[in-house]
Each structure stands twice: as structure tokens, then as C-alpha cells.
Design a protein around this motif. Structure first.
Motif, PDB file in Angstrom:
ATOM      1  N   LEU A  65       3.886   0.664 -14.106  1.00  0.00           N
ATOM      2  CA  LEU A  65       2.649   1.442 -14.093  1.00  0.00           C
ATOM      3  C   LEU A  65       2.612   2.467 -12.963  1.00  0.00           C
TER       4      LEU A  65
ATOM      5  N   ILE B  16      -3.595   3.839 -10.736  1.00  0.00           N
ATOM      6  CA  ILE B  16      -4.580   2.797 -11.048  1.00  0.00           C
ATOM      7  C   ILE B  16      -5.351   2.398  -9.788  1.00  0.00           C
TER       8      ILE B  16
ATOM      9  N   TYR C  65      -5.726   3.292 -18.167  1.00  0.00           N
ATOM     10  CA  TYR C  65      -5.385   2.500 -16.989  1.00  0.00           C
ATOM     11  C   TYR C  65      -5.993   3.074 -15.719  1.00  0.00           C
TER      12      TYR C  65
ATOM     13  N   VAL D 184      -6.346  -3.588 -13.398  1.00  0.00           N
ATOM     14  CA  VAL D 184      -5.320  -3.783 -14.420  1.00  0.00           C
ATOM     15  C   VAL D 184      -4.545  -5.052 -14.083  1.00  0.00           C
TER      16      VAL D 184
END
Length: 401
Positions: A188, A193, A171, A177
Motif C-alpha cells: 500500500l 493512507i 484507501y 486500513v
């Protein structure tokens, strides 16, 4: 030379003759193929027609699909035992072919537990739309029954996002993403990211016909989904029990599973069995007829990663009642396309669903307004050509164009 993006789309299973993730992956490939120079890499099932014939506008690369755990499709869907084999095939193939692409996209699996073979391959890549990772609210645990042992593996997803170096790199190194709903971005959070966007994975083929008006004075509620506790059918039945004196209310359920008999017994206990119709598993065309004949879609699923049936109901212009959690919380706009109920305890959820039902039943103008707004939203966002155009824009965004 073509100025269209050269895109590699990977998914372990992809076929118009399948269901679930494999069918959704096919629909994405079919919709994208007129817009980009598309190459698809996937397994070829011996039971399905060649993927190259299913996608004549795309270049197709396939490998024979392993048949491990074919005798237990639910276990196979959860564990995906052939993922390491697929990932190895993709990595080896990319050693010689990565330079052919502007961008790669791992569109499936949806769960956040599969390290991508695209990392370190020398091509920018997108992952998603990711979904899942929702837990059972504590107050609902006692009613959820004993889960299969392999479903408990979901509990490891959060730990792996913190400590699994391969998953974290998957990721962190992605150009972008995608998640099915805003809650995915929160899950997440442990991973740094680069960029994130919400994309519902499912689309619709075409607008639904207008529903014919009825003058029988009845209010017909509809629930569509697998017969499991998480889908909220028991909560709708209990809401009906709280409204047992409102004889015009009727509930129809479409879906099979162990929860159906429990809900049937609950309806009998509450004295509303005569106004609850549990159809079980029925053909798709019959489900579509139920959408056309209903007034309200009641689907307070409280562990729903996306909520595709909400899109189906909104396509028919039905106002929806949903849980303010997971995917439905991102799909439904409170007071615009539907009514959302907070999730705390089963008793509170049943009361809130009952209040939402009563509010919609007493206000035909509100039903019409929410239904029309929901249908407009689906047509604006959900038609496959529209979704494909948006995805092509996401690829350009990921490449900084």
C-alpha cells in the motif's frame, strides 16, 4: 441511550452456511454483535437461511444475490462479478442511513482491487483485513504451470494502487486500513493512507485438546492445503527425499488438486513413496484427527496471503515450518513458535525445509517449546471473542477515541 458504537459491517457475501470469505465475514459479525450496535449489509443467497436468523443480535439489510457465474465458483470468486451491483446497493442505501452510524467497516472482499462504496458516504470507515497481491518468485515460475487467465489479473493490482483514482481514494480516505500481515503495508506504499494495523482475518472457536503422547519413535509431518504448487507440498516432498535415510519420518498430506499427483510421482522418484500418504480431500473431523496425531506441521507455502492453517496447527500445539514470505512470515515467530525458511529457489527451499525437519525431529524439547508457544499465541490472539474485542478497539482508534 446506549454508549456502544453504532457499526455498519458490509460484505457482498456473508453466511454461516458458506465457506471462504462469506463464512469468515459471518464469524466476524457473530463475534462483534454482542459488543457493538451492529448493522450488517450483504447479499442474501437463495440457497442459505435468512441472514437475519443467522445473526439475531444484529440488524440485517440484504439484497438478492445475483447468480452470475454460479456454474464456475472459482472464476466467480476471482472476478466477483456482482461487486458493482453490491456497491451500488450500498451507496444508495447510505444516502438515507449514513447518519445512523459512528463507523462503517468493509470487511470483505480481501483482495486489494475493489473500490469501496463507503468513500464519500459521510461516515468514517475501516477497510480490511486486506490480503493477496503476492507474486510468484521468479525461480518458481517454471514449476507453477499455466495459470488460468483470470488469475493473471492479480498482476494489475499494483498498477491500480498507483493509478486507479477510485481505488486510491478508497484507501486514502479510510480512517484506518487493515492488512492480514505486515507485507500488505508495503504493497500500500503508493497510497497516502491515514492509519494502518495488522489483523489476521481468521479466528478459532476454542482451544484444542491436549495431544496424546506417542512412544512409537516415529516423527509424523503434516501438510494441509489445496493441491496447488504455491502451497509448498512439493518442497516438503523434496525435503523428505533429502532425508530418505531417516526412516522414522512420515509425511501426510490433506488436500486435493492437480499438484497431488505430481507430488505422488515425485515421492516415487525419490524413493520415499512408502512414507508419504496423500489423503486428498477429507472431512474436517479427519483433518482435526491428523493435527492431533502429528508432530510437526510443514507448510512452506511461498505465496500465502495469510496462512490460516498455520493458526489451526498452532492451536493443536504443533511446531510449524513455514516460508519467510507473505502472511506466514508475519504469523510465525522464528525460533519461538516455529522455524521459517527463506524463499529463493526450489532447491534451496527444499534444503532449508529438510534442515528444519531434521532439527525438530532431533530435539523433542524444541518441538514441545515451539508448540506450546504457538498454542499460547493463538489463544492470546485468535479466539473469536478476543478478536472481536480487539476490533472494537480498532474502531475506537479509527475514531480517535
Amino acid at each position: 441511550m446506549s454508549d456502544r458504537l453504532r457499526v455498519l459491517l458490509i460484505a457482498p457475501t456473508l453466511s454461516k452456511e458458506a465457506i471462504g470469505e462469506a463464512f469468515v465475514a459471518f464469524k466476524w459479525a457473530e463475534a462483534l454483535s454482542p459488543l457493538v450496535d451492529l448493522t450488517v449489509a450483504t447479499f442474501q443467497s437463495p440457497r442459505h437461511s435468512p441472514i437475519s436468523e443467522q445473526l439475531p443480535q444484529a440488524r440485517v439489510v440484504t439484497w438478492p444475490r445475483p447468480t452470475v457465474l454460479d456454474s464456475n465458483p472459482r472464476l466467480r470468486a476471482m472476478l466477483k462479478p456482482d461487486w458493482p451491483i453490491f456497491a451500488r446497493h450500498v451507496r444508495r442505501w447510505l444516502r438515507d442511513n449514513a447518519r445512523e452510524f459512528d463507523i462503517a467497516h468493509q470487511i470483505m472482499p480481501q483482495a486489494m482491487r475493489y473500490a469501496t462504496p463507503l468513500r464519500g458516504a459521510g461516515v468514517a470507515y475501516v477497510i480490511g483485513p486486506l490480503g493477496g497481491a503476492l507474486s510468484t518468485p521468479p525461480a518458481f515460475a517454471a514449476e507453477s504451470g499455466a495459470a488460468k487467465w483470470y488469475t493473471r489479473l492479480r498482476a494489475l493490482d499494483h498498477l491500480r494502487l498507483r493509478f486507479d483514482p477510485f481505488l486510491r481514494r478508497s484507501y486514502a480516505e479510510a480512517a484506518l486500513v487493515l492488512g492480514v500481515a505486515p507485507y500488505i503495508r508495503d504493497h500500500l506504499a503508493p497510497v497516502p493512507i491515514r492509519d494502518y494495523a495488522n489483523v489476521l482475518e481468521l479466528g478459532i472457536e476454542e482451544p484444542a485438546p491436549e495431544r496424546a503422547p506417542r512412544a512409537d519413535g516415529q516423527i509424523r509431518l503434516l501438510h494441509v492445503g489445496r493441491g496447488v504448487r504455491t502451497k509448498g507440498l512439493r518442497d516438503v516432498v523434496r525435503a523428505m527425499g533429502l532425508l530418505k535415510d531417516r526412516r522414522a519420518l512420515h509425511l501426510t498430506s490433506a488436500g486435493a488438486g492437480e499438484e497431488i499427483e505430481i507430488c505422488r510421482a515425485e515421492a516415487a522418484r525419490l524413493g520415499i513413496a512408502g512414507r508419504c500418504d496423500f489423503r486428498g480431500a477429507i472431512p474436517r473431523e479427519e483433518v482435526e484427527r491428523l493435527y492431533a496425531q502429528s508432530d510437526i506441521f510443514a507448510f512452506p507455502s511461498w505465496r500465502e496471503p495469510a496462512g490460516n492453517v498455520l493458526y489451526e496447527a498452532m492451536r493443536w500445539g504443533l511446531p510449524v515450518i513455514a516460508a519467510a514470505r507473505g502472511g506466514p512470515d508475519g504469523i510465525v515467530e522464528q525460533g519461538v513458535t516455529g522455524l521459517k525458511c527463506p524463499v529463493s529457489t526450489p532447491e534451496a527451499l527444499a534444503r532449508d525445509v529438510a534442515e528444519a525437519i531434521e532439527r525438530l525431529a532431533d530435539d523433542p524439547d524444541l518441538r514441545a517449546r515451539l508448540g506450546a508457544a504457538g498454542k499460547e499465541k493463538v489463544l492470546r490472539e485468535g479466539l473469536w471473542p478476543v478478536k472481536a474485542e480487539a476490533m472494537a478497539g480498532i474502531y475506537a482508534r479509527a475514531l480517535g477515541r
